[in-house]
Write an enzyme that holds these catalytic residues in place. Structure first.
Site, mmCIF file in Angstrom:
data_model
loop_
_atom_site.group_PDB
_atom_site.id
_atom_site.type_symbol
_atom_site.label_atom_id
_atom_site.label_comp_id
_atom_site.label_asym_id
_atom_site.label_seq_id
_atom_site.Cartn_x
_atom_site.Cartn_y
_atom_site.Cartn_z
ATOM 1 N N LYS A 114 -14.275 15.793 7.907
ATOM 2 C CA LYS A 114 -13.267 16.612 8.593
ATOM 3 C C LYS A 114 -13.630 18.105 8.565
ATOM 4 O O LYS A 114 -13.156 18.870 9.394
ATOM 5 C CB LYS A 114 -11.892 16.362 8.000
HETATM 6 C C1 LIG Z 1 -10.215 10.939 8.028
HETATM 7 C C2 LIG Z 1 -11.279 10.061 7.447
HETATM 8 C C3 LIG Z 1 -11.684 8.875 8.113
HETATM 9 C C4 LIG Z 1 -11.039 8.400 9.396
HETATM 10 O O1 LIG Z 1 -11.331 9.228 10.483
HETATM 11 P P1 LIG Z 1 -10.543 9.075 11.860
HETATM 12 O O2 LIG Z 1 -10.954 10.216 12.695
HETATM 13 O O3 LIG Z 1 -9.077 9.115 11.486
HETATM 14 O O4 LIG Z 1 -10.929 7.753 12.425
HETATM 15 C C5 LIG Z 1 -12.718 8.140 7.541
HETATM 16 N N1 LIG Z 1 -13.294 8.508 6.372
HETATM 17 C C6 LIG Z 1 -12.927 9.623 5.729
HETATM 18 C C7 LIG Z 1 -13.587 9.959 4.445
HETATM 19 C C8 LIG Z 1 -11.913 10.444 6.229
HETATM 20 O O5 LIG Z 1 -11.537 11.554 5.560
#
Ligand SMILES: *Cc1c(COP(=O)(O)O)cnc(C)c1O
Length: 454
Positions: free
Chosen positions: A112
């Site tokens: 993210k």
């Molecule tokens: C947020 C997150 C996901 C999922 O991502 P999306 O965009 O919601 O599909 C997967 N793995 C980690 C470590 C995350 O922080």
């Protein structure tokens, strides 16, 4: 470039306004009015970009058309200096036809950061240009809040308030939010569940006067800037695969809200010849069921070892639906209304196209971590492990590693007897936790914001 809402009842906006607005007022999600179609010459040009930030600029300048190019270049450069690995998103080969794309070298050690470092700088830029302050408010069950906080850390003219359920995020995640030492960051531990926090938040955003008074902005996974920033690591990875194999690449994406995999798919829609995407869910399998049966049907969330994928409703999925129903906003409204009223929607003659799906239960995650370690000497976190459930042997698989294993030491230790560490997490352990305990009520939260807003 202008941005339209998937529900068709919002006037198209320019990039900066679409970013500032987040969710469209008609409840829809913003998408570029038309997607660029990259030619062979464009792809060549992308390939010639040296550093990741340059590639990001070369891509985003086609979308952020209302920001002067020199400014945009600077904002992007700044966003990726906080990453620890010089290649930002390193692609590691584990075997013939198998690569991992490491997306965890940003400040909070999860993917993210790619979007939220940039979004933080875009917000900061906007504050400066408009001579206004902005107060960002969000609720988190873990990774998003930490990444949003690190995107805005110490930025003049901004404050960020993140609600999370007290005692129900991992101790390391809490430290990432509550040990920053920054004066514009407020980690709000509420006495309730994530849903209670979310409900209070909806109420607060529903209070138009309060929202306008403090120029509140929501942090959530649907901001178009997040999706576009995420397209870039797919492009970067695809360009690193040997030219002779590029038309056979399948990205395997650990999925919750569909935000990450949507970005890859949009890139493919822009003419980058990616062969396929695998949507890898944990035991919360709404998207697995969707792509295997054509029915989008809500279940109850069951907390898992891969908590950032514990979702019921994949908020970014609406952007995929929009294309699936022939870019017809009336159809999107009908699908979303039916889904909201009944908790399900069945797509007739659903064609899953270049998508496939897998589902990984909690009982399987430990075994997969152990197997990947045994076969490749490589440690994956519990989210990434879901991507290794099953791989298509006829494709060149690129598995997205969405978090560092060091964020989940207990699960890794249970699987392979080794506890991964990371210097930035170790450093957090010695810093004081500064959190504010609040009741999970709109009144308590708004009173706090009144006192601390910028
Ligand atoms: C947020 C997150 C996901 C999922 O991502 P999306 O965009 O919601 O599909 C997967 N793995 C980690 C470590 C995350 O922080």
């Amino acid at each position: 470039m202008r941005y339209i809402s998937t529900r068709g009842q919002t006037e198209p906006l320019g990039f900066s306004d679409a970013v500032a607005t987040g969710l469209a007022p008609d409840g829809g999600l913003f998408l570029p009015e038309t997607l660029p179609q990259f030619s062979a010459a464009d792809l060549k040009r992308f390939e010639q970009c040296g550093r990741y930030a340059e590639l990001c600029f070369e891509f985003l300048r086609r979308f952020a058309t209302d920001i002067p190019e020199a400014t945009l270049r600077g904002l992007i450069a700044k966003s990726y200096t906080t990453f620890a690995d010089p290649s930002i998103a390193p692609l590691k080969q584990l075997g013939k036809n198998l690569h991992v794309l490491e997306l965890f070298h940003g400040p909070t050690l999860a993917f993210k950061d790619f979007a939220l470092q940039l979004l933080g700088n875009l917000y900061g830029h906007q504050c400066a240009v408009r001579r206004e302050s902005i107060n960002v408010l969000g609720a988190t069950s873990g990774d998003t809040g930490a990444a949003a906080i690190h995107g805005l850390l110490g930025k003049p003219g901004t404050a960020i308030f993140i609600l999370y359920p007290d005692g129900r995020v991992s101790p390391l995640q809490e430290r990432q939010m509550a040990c920053t030492g920054a004066e514009n960051v407020f980690a709000l531990a509420v006495d309730g569940s994530f849903d209670d926090a979310q409900t209070a938040l909806k109420d607060i955003f529903g209070d138009q006067a309060f929202r306008l008074k403090h120029r509140l902005s929501a942090v959530n996974s649907v901001n178009i800037a997040r999706v576009l920033a995420q397209c870039v690591y797919y492009l970067s990875a695809w360009l690193r695969v040997p030219a002779g194999e590029r038309d056979n690449v399948e990205f395997v994406v650990p999925t919750g809200n569909f935000g990450n995999v949507l970005a890859g798919w949009l890139l493919q829609q822009m003419g980058v010849p990616i062969r396929g995407f695998k949507v890898a869910t944990n035991q919360n399998d709404i998207l697995y069921r969707m792509f295997t049966t054509g029915e989008y049907c809500m279940g109850a969330v069951r907390p898992s070892l891969a908590p950032s994928m514990d979702i019921q409703v994949a908020s970014n999925f609406e952007r995929f639906i929009y294309t699936g129903v022939g870019r017809d906003p009336a159809r999107v409204r009908e699908v979303m209304a039916t889904f909201k009223a009944t908790g399900a929607y069945r797509f007739e003659n659903f064609d899953r196209g270049i998508f496939s799906a897998s589902r990984c239960t909690d009982a399987e995650i430990g075994g997969i971590i152990a197997r990947v370690y045994r076969e490749h000497g490589y440690v994956v976190d519990p989210h990434t492990a879901c991507g290794f459930k099953e791989l298509n042997p006829d494709r060149v698989s690129v598995v997205l590693a969405t978090a560092s294993p060091a964020k989940f030491p207990e699960t890794i230790r249970a699987a392979i007897g080794i506890e991964p560490t990371h210097p930035s997490l170790e450093a957090l352990k010695t810093r004081p936790v500064v959190k504010h305990l609040l009741k999970a009520t709109p009144a308590a939260i708004t009173a706090f914001i009144e006192r601390h807003a910028v």
